[in-house]
Scaffold this active site. Structure first.
Site, PDB file in Angstrom:
ATOM      1  N   GLY A 307      16.337  42.457 -61.568  1.00  0.00           N
ATOM      2  CA  GLY A 307      16.940  41.629 -60.527  1.00  0.00           C
ATOM      3  C   GLY A 307      18.293  42.203 -60.168  1.00  0.00           C
ATOM      4  O   GLY A 307      18.478  42.879 -59.157  1.00  0.00           O
ATOM      5  N   ARG A 345      30.182  32.867 -60.962  1.00  0.00           N
ATOM      6  CA  ARG A 345      30.082  33.661 -62.192  1.00  0.00           C
ATOM      7  C   ARG A 345      31.388  33.744 -62.989  1.00  0.00           C
ATOM      8  O   ARG A 345      31.356  33.630 -64.217  1.00  0.00           O
ATOM      9  CB  ARG A 345      29.515  35.056 -61.897  1.00  0.00           C
ATOM     10  CG  ARG A 345      28.061  35.013 -61.408  1.00  0.00           C
ATOM     11  CD  ARG A 345      27.433  36.392 -61.275  1.00  0.00           C
ATOM     12  NE  ARG A 345      27.239  37.028 -62.556  1.00  0.00           N
ATOM     13  CZ  ARG A 345      28.021  37.983 -63.037  1.00  0.00           C
ATOM     14  NH1 ARG A 345      29.040  38.445 -62.334  1.00  0.00           N
ATOM     15  NH2 ARG A 345      27.786  38.488 -64.224  1.00  0.00           N
ATOM     16  N   CYS A 376      39.041  22.571 -56.101  1.00  0.00           N
ATOM     17  CA  CYS A 376      39.924  21.751 -56.925  1.00  0.00           C
ATOM     18  C   CYS A 376      39.610  21.889 -58.407  1.00  0.00           C
ATOM     19  O   CYS A 376      39.175  20.932 -59.049  1.00  0.00           O
ATOM     20  CB  CYS A 376      39.826  20.306 -56.497  1.00  0.00           C
ATOM     21  SG  CYS A 376      40.449  20.109 -54.842  1.00  0.00           S
ATOM     22  N   TYR A 405      23.112  36.903 -58.097  1.00  0.00           N
ATOM     23  CA  TYR A 405      23.597  35.681 -58.752  1.00  0.00           C
ATOM     24  C   TYR A 405      24.890  35.144 -58.131  1.00  0.00           C
ATOM     25  O   TYR A 405      25.724  34.562 -58.808  1.00  0.00           O
ATOM     26  CB  TYR A 405      23.761  35.893 -60.266  1.00  0.00           C
ATOM     27  CG  TYR A 405      22.496  36.397 -60.916  1.00  0.00           C
ATOM     28  CD1 TYR A 405      21.374  35.581 -61.019  1.00  0.00           C
ATOM     29  CD2 TYR A 405      22.399  37.697 -61.399  1.00  0.00           C
ATOM     30  CE1 TYR A 405      20.194  36.049 -61.584  1.00  0.00           C
ATOM     31  CE2 TYR A 405      21.217  38.176 -61.970  1.00  0.00           C
ATOM     32  CZ  TYR A 405      20.124  37.339 -62.059  1.00  0.00           C
ATOM     33  OH  TYR A 405      18.963  37.807 -62.614  1.00  0.00           O
TER      34      TYR A 405
HETATM   35  C1  LIG Z   1      16.516  36.774 -65.131  1.00  0.00           C
HETATM   36  C2  LIG Z   1      15.221  37.381 -65.435  1.00  0.00           C
HETATM   37  C3  LIG Z   1      14.930  38.670 -64.981  1.00  0.00           C
HETATM   38  C4  LIG Z   1      15.915  39.539 -64.260  1.00  0.00           C
HETATM   39  O1  LIG Z   1      17.026  39.848 -65.020  1.00  0.00           O
HETATM   40  P1  LIG Z   1      18.109  40.889 -64.462  1.00  0.00           P
HETATM   41  O2  LIG Z   1      19.119  40.933 -65.546  1.00  0.00           O
HETATM   42  O3  LIG Z   1      18.657  40.311 -63.206  1.00  0.00           O
HETATM   43  O4  LIG Z   1      17.431  42.177 -64.247  1.00  0.00           O
HETATM   44  C5  LIG Z   1      13.661  39.161 -65.231  1.00  0.00           C
HETATM   45  N1  LIG Z   1      12.732  38.430 -65.883  1.00  0.00           N
HETATM   46  C6  LIG Z   1      12.989  37.189 -66.328  1.00  0.00           C
HETATM   47  C7  LIG Z   1      11.934  36.449 -67.026  1.00  0.00           C
HETATM   48  C8  LIG Z   1      14.231  36.630 -66.130  1.00  0.00           C
HETATM   49  O5  LIG Z   1      14.481  35.404 -66.594  1.00  0.00           O
END
Ligand SMILES: *Cc1c(COP(=O)(O)O)cnc(C)c1O
Length: 455
Positions: A307, A345, A376, A405
């Site tokens: 991701g 984050r 705030c 994110y």
């Molecule tokens: C969050 C998640 C990902 C992706 O993680 P990244 O660190 O953004 O690559 C992949 N698989 C599962 C099951 C996740 O929960």
């Protein structure tokens, strides 16, 4: 402690996760920043701020790095799934699908987004540690793969799918028992994680699913966490997963899919040094194929779910600088027109970022400032101890590596509308998500009859 966070334009074209800025970042003849051929200060003018900007070339290059590395380093079949919780939209789903990716979703909303973008259900996997009946039915109807996380998933599927219906395609998720060094909220592989079956339960689960008509167990899944800079946990994972693969096949399941999750880290600040996508894939591919040959197993199809490493460094957020507070003998706060609602984050994970003034990115810094959001909360601080040239109200500031994110975790705290989101390529910018307006936030707001003044 004062930490200097110097801005750098990296051009690591092969593995975008190793750059702080998008790979198309350049300076124009006046030394102002451009991304995707678009001048950042002009984008801020045209679309307003805060503004999320995504660079298409960086996303495509990251996809290509994963795809080509699997082709090069894994002798069997493979499929990369984009973990859409990092940043889910019609445009991004469509884009990653055009790169040959599948998609990983964790809710009805993410599933619907992937389907509406035109991705066939066969290339979608549904995750979640508490899936609803609606989510399971929508996934099943569209022939998506369902990752069974717990007994509740099995019980619901048994209810939904009738005796003579097609069985659901499922994978079993288990907790591999791997500790890795990342923030505790984004660690998932340790044994007391909320996700997946405990490895000690697996034999029982296999036996339970042995001759059922509602599910075909086609694969195994494990995910160790996020923003990971080490490669060793992935080698350990290969050993653990191939052990389970052997057990499952010995019991009689035709398991052909191994899904090793995501987790590769990216560079947020200059001291971050994540492995390249190529090295990550090579390590994963080699450790799975080595473990298989050692255990005399035919090679499974290898799946993974990146991701952050696909999309984080493609993104940046533009803000306008507003007020300033100089505390005598203390900090200098510079406040921007967004904050924890568009980037939760820092307040959630104490994450660090890099920022610069878009029209003077390389100007000599003459002060150390704290960049504050407008919410705030005293904790609504986007960056601490940033070295910047002196700035004034109206200057545009860019915070880098916000593609993952940020939008997906954004909120309307303080009733602040979400920013617009644009995608840039070859000097052209296109809107991907409209800017919310305060009026939009009132659309779901009701004043019950008895509160309406009569008369
Ligand atoms: C969050 C998640 C990902 C992706 O993680 P990244 O660190 O953004 O690559 C992949 N698989 C599962 C099951 C996740 O929960």
């Amino acid at each position: 402690m004062s930490k200097s966070r110097s801005f750098e334009i990296n051009q690591n074209l092969a593995s975008p996760n190793r750059n702080i800025t998008p790979i198309t970042t350049e300076l124009d003849h006046l030394g102002r920043l451009k991304v995707g051929g678009c001048l950042l200060s002009e984008l801020a003018e045209q679309y307003g701020t805060p503004l999320y900007v995504l660079d298409e070339t960086t996303i495509r290059r990251s996809c290509e790095a994963y795809r080509e590395s699997f082709r090069k380093f894994y002798p069997g079949e493979s499929l990369v799934l984009y973990a859409s919780k990092a940043n889910s939209s019609l445009c991004i789903s469509n884009l990653v699908a055009s790169e040959g990716f599948g998609i990983d979703v964790v809710s009805e909303g993410e599933l619907l987004t992937a389907l509406r973008s035109g991705i066939p259900g066969e290339k979608i996997v549904l995750h979640g540690n508490n899936k609803s009946i609606n989510e399971l039915e929508l996934a099943y109807k569209n022939k998506a793969t369902i990752i069974l996380d717990n007994q509740h998933d099995i019980d619901l599927l048994r209810k939904i799918i009738k005796e003579n219906d097609q069985p659901a395609k499922v994978m079993l998720r288990f907790t591999p028992g791997i500790e890795c060094h990342t923030h505790e909220y984004i660690r998932t592989g340790h044994l007391d994680s909320k996700f997946g079956f405990d490895p000690k339960e697996l034999i029982k689960v296999f036996n339970q699913l042995k001759d059922v008509s509602f599910a075909n167990v086609l694969g195994l899944h494990a995910h160790i966490g996020s923003q990971i800079f080490e490669l060793t946990p992935h080698i350990d994972l290969a050993d653990i997963m191939t052990d389970v693969l052997k057990k499952g096949r010995d019991i009689g399941f035709p398991i052909n899919d191994l899904n090793v999750g995501g987790g590769l880290g990216i560079k947020y600040v200059s001291s971050d040094d994540p492995p390249s996508i190529q090295d990550w894939v090579k390590t994963v591919a080699k450790s799975i194929s080595d473990a298989c040959s050692k255990k005399n197993l035919s090679l499974p199809r290898l799946l993974c779910e990146p991701g952050r490493s696909i999309i984080a460094s493609a993104g940046l957020t533009l803000y306008k600088i507003g007020s300033r507070k100089d505390i005598p003998n203390g900090k200098t706060y510079i406040s921007v027109d967004g904050g924890m609602s568009d980037n939760p984050r820092p307040i959630t994970y104490q994450s660090n970022y890099t920022a610069c003034l878009v029209d003077r990115p390389l100007a000599k810094s003459d002060e150390v400032v704290t960049i504050a959001g407008k919410h705030c909360e005293s904790g609504d601080i986007l960056l601490k101890n940033v070295h910047l040239p002196s700035s004034s109200s109206g200057d545009v500031l860019s915070v880098f590596a916000t593609g993952a994110y940020n939008l997906s975790m954004s909120s309307n705290y303080n009733r602040i509308p979400r920013p617009a989101s644009v995608i840039v390529a070859n000097g052209e910018s296109k809107m991907m998500q409209l800017r919310e307006l305060p009026e939009d936030l009132l659309r779901y707001d009701l004043l019950p009859d008895r509160f309406i003044a009569k008369g």
